[in-house]
Design a protein around this motif. Sequence first.
Motif, PDB file in Angstrom:
ATOM      1  N   LYS A   1       0.795  -1.247   0.000  1.00  7.10           N
ATOM      2  CA  LYS A   1       0.000   0.000   0.000  1.00  7.10           C
ATOM      3  C   LYS A   1       0.819   1.285   0.000  1.00  7.10           C
ATOM      4  O   LYS A   1       0.429   2.258  -0.643  1.00  7.10           O
ATOM      5  CB  LYS A   1      -0.912   0.027   1.246  1.00  7.10           C
ATOM      6  CG  LYS A   1      -1.863  -1.131   1.378  1.00  7.10           C
ATOM      7  CD  LYS A   1      -3.054  -0.955   0.490  1.00  7.10           C
ATOM      8  CE  LYS A   1      -4.132  -1.993   0.787  1.00  7.10           C
ATOM      9  NZ  LYS A   1      -5.236  -1.952  -0.158  1.00  7.10           N
TER      10      LYS A   1
ATOM     11  N   TYR B   1     -10.399   2.777   5.457  1.00  5.31           N
ATOM     12  CA  TYR B   1     -11.745   2.791   4.896  1.00  5.31           C
ATOM     13  C   TYR B   1     -12.287   4.217   4.782  1.00  5.31           C
ATOM     14  O   TYR B   1     -13.055   4.533   3.891  1.00  5.31           O
ATOM     15  CB  TYR B   1     -12.682   1.939   5.763  1.00  5.31           C
ATOM     16  CG  TYR B   1     -13.212   0.756   4.984  1.00  5.31           C
ATOM     17  CD1 TYR B   1     -12.326  -0.193   4.471  1.00  5.31           C
ATOM     18  CD2 TYR B   1     -14.563   0.608   4.720  1.00  5.31           C
ATOM     19  CE1 TYR B   1     -12.790  -1.252   3.725  1.00  5.31           C
ATOM     20  CE2 TYR B   1     -15.030  -0.448   3.971  1.00  5.31           C
ATOM     21  CZ  TYR B   1     -14.140  -1.371   3.474  1.00  5.31           C
ATOM     22  OH  TYR B   1     -14.601  -2.415   2.715  1.00  5.31           O
TER      23      TYR B   1
ATOM     24  N   PHE C   1     -11.391 -14.337  -0.654  1.00 10.28           N
ATOM     25  CA  PHE C   1     -10.084 -14.954  -0.440  1.00 10.28           C
ATOM     26  C   PHE C   1      -9.867 -15.173   1.057  1.00 10.28           C
ATOM     27  O   PHE C   1     -10.613 -14.633   1.886  1.00 10.28           O
ATOM     28  CB  PHE C   1      -8.971 -14.067  -1.028  1.00 10.28           C
ATOM     29  CG  PHE C   1      -9.101 -12.616  -0.656  1.00 10.28           C
ATOM     30  CD1 PHE C   1      -8.582 -12.145   0.541  1.00 10.28           C
ATOM     31  CD2 PHE C   1      -9.775 -11.723  -1.488  1.00 10.28           C
ATOM     32  CE1 PHE C   1      -8.709 -10.806   0.896  1.00 10.28           C
ATOM     33  CE2 PHE C   1      -9.918 -10.379  -1.133  1.00 10.28           C
ATOM     34  CZ  PHE C   1      -9.379  -9.917   0.060  1.00 10.28           C
TER      35      PHE C   1
ATOM     36  N   HIS D   1     -13.252  -0.474  10.351  1.00 15.29           N
ATOM     37  CA  HIS D   1     -13.823  -0.104   9.050  1.00 15.29           C
ATOM     38  C   HIS D   1     -15.358  -0.053   9.072  1.00 15.29           C
ATOM     39  O   HIS D   1     -15.970   0.908   8.623  1.00 15.29           O
ATOM     40  CB  HIS D   1     -13.427  -1.118   7.974  1.00 15.29           C
ATOM     41  CG  HIS D   1     -11.938  -1.283   7.787  1.00 15.29           C
ATOM     42  ND1 HIS D   1     -11.034  -0.308   8.093  1.00 15.29           N
ATOM     43  CD2 HIS D   1     -11.212  -2.324   7.298  1.00 15.29           C
ATOM     44  CE1 HIS D   1      -9.813  -0.742   7.806  1.00 15.29           C
ATOM     45  NE2 HIS D   1      -9.894  -1.960   7.326  1.00 15.29           N
TER      46      HIS D   1
HETATM   47  C1  BG6 Z   1      -7.540  -4.379   6.068  1.00 16.78           C
HETATM   48  C2  BG6 Z   1      -7.665  -5.741   6.678  1.00 16.78           C
HETATM   49  O1  BG6 Z   1      -7.581  -3.382   7.042  1.00 16.78           O
HETATM   50  O2  BG6 Z   1      -8.588  -4.177   5.139  1.00 16.78           O
HETATM   51  C3  BG6 Z   1      -7.715  -6.832   5.615  1.00 16.78           C
HETATM   52  O3  BG6 Z   1      -6.572  -5.966   7.548  1.00 16.78           O
HETATM   53  C4  BG6 Z   1      -8.775  -6.529   4.589  1.00 16.78           C
HETATM   54  O4  BG6 Z   1      -7.936  -8.097   6.195  1.00 16.78           O
HETATM   55  C5  BG6 Z   1      -8.596  -5.103   4.063  1.00 16.78           C
HETATM   56  O5  BG6 Z   1      -8.643  -7.460   3.533  1.00 16.78           O
HETATM   57  C6  BG6 Z   1      -9.717  -4.711   3.117  1.00 16.78           C
HETATM   58  O6  BG6 Z   1      -9.467  -3.440   2.615  1.00 16.78           O
HETATM   59  P1  BG6 Z   1      -9.618  -3.131   1.077  1.00 16.78           P
HETATM   60  O7  BG6 Z   1      -9.300  -1.691   0.940  1.00 16.78           O
HETATM   61  O8  BG6 Z   1      -8.649  -4.027   0.365  1.00 16.78           O
HETATM   62  O9  BG6 Z   1     -11.030  -3.462   0.747  1.00 16.78           O
END
Ligand code: BG6
Length: 466
Positions: free
Chosen positions: A22, A169, A208, A230
């Motif tokens: 990221k 999020y 997944f 989130h």
């Molecule tokens: C992260 C979690 O905060 O958010 C993950 O640790 C999850 O487990 C991810 O897959 C999902 O975020 P995004 O932005 O990929 O939908």
Amino acid sequence: MNNSHSDALVFFGATGDLAYKKIFPALQAMVKRGHLNVPVVGVAKAGWNLEQLKARAHDSLEKHGGVDQAAFEKLSSLLRYVDGDYQDAETFKALGRELKTAQRPAHYLAIPPTMFEAVLEQLTHCGCTTDARIIVEKPFGHDLESARHLNQVLLRKFDESSIFRIDHYLGKRPVHNMVVFRFTNAFMEAFWNRNYIESVQITMAEDFGVQGRGGFYDQTGTIRDVVQNHLFQVLCNLAMEAPVRMDSESIRDEKVKVLKAIAALEEKNIVRGQFRGYLDEKGVAPNSKVETFAALRLDVNSWRWHGVPFYIRAGKYLPVTCTEIVCRLRKPPTVIPADELQSNYLRFRISPDVGIAMGMMVMAPGEKLVGESAEMIASQQPNAEEMDAYERVLGDAMAGDATLFAREDYVEEAWRIVDPVLKKGTPVYPYEPKCWGPNEVERVTPPGGWHDPIVRQEPSSATKAA
Ligand code: BG6
């Protein structure tokens, strides 16, 4: 603390997974947009040098979004690297040398929370916390007690206005848009309350598993990983009152009020599940009782929402990858039998595509007076030029805008709600991969049932009637 832009970004955990997936893509995007032109100091204990960090950044970009040659060269010229142990004062002396001209560095702790305290101590000793900002990753603590402790630790060194607790999020445009949509459309207010809304459900499904993060996940589980942060943020965007001003404190005040109106989650209102095969994942304890699925019901006891249940469902290895919200309205008193009438609803699709749909009854094809549910949809595929969540939150933190970050009181309220059931350790039921969780989820199901999102490739993706 003044509001000027941070003049250096330090990120701890530079060789880690989060940086790879990221942070480097976000940094390249910031450079490309002209939003990053200050030294970026990676810190890690890997025995690496700067060239190796640059190679890692290049590799990360190749795998996540692509290398933009000009932006990458610029980013490389900004990159610095300090290698060393987080307990070792020498590491921080070296960091101090890299930061010698910086007046307002932003320190980003992309490392497990157990290491925060040691890093903060060392940062203070080397004089790197003066006028600095601190950015911390979720999960913020492990439970209410540890979150309180972490807050105390941070607040000893930093003012709340300089602390940025990331919940990426909040950096997602469609999540932010929920607030804009609610408070800029007059028609929304007319039905957005307990008189018209029957129930709200939020689904965050991922098709997944734990993707090699078994060690992390087995310490975390679905509730700590995505629900307490989130999905509570999503719930707050749906349930909050209009802020009295548009500044970050006024917006965050309203969110905290929503959480305060929610009683602690009761055992009867949660079902936890674990996908079959989870125990074989690397890093997972052979008898682990950690959930990879959770469904829960919360009640927001406010004037607006009293009596309207809010449901949250999230999990790994579900049939699709999609985050979606469905708010069902009460049925009208028509002469059509209730079981032939489908509820009106509002559907927010957060990902993978973005959309808002209104579900309503219309006359079915043919001459008979029969109704059927149809959707009016506004949707779009995410634009490639749009800011990714990490780009947005990192940029905002460096600019000192706290709107998209969790405040101290918010984090503690969120833990208060889930803490009792986490401590009790409710049963964990197995489910087959690619199913909507264990059968026991029936116990925690919204009136009218869970709406299972359908993900299609076309931009105008519709879903089956909720
Ligand atoms: C992260 C979690 O905060 O958010 C993950 O640790 C999850 O487990 C991810 O897959 C999902 O975020 P995004 O932005 O990929 O939908």
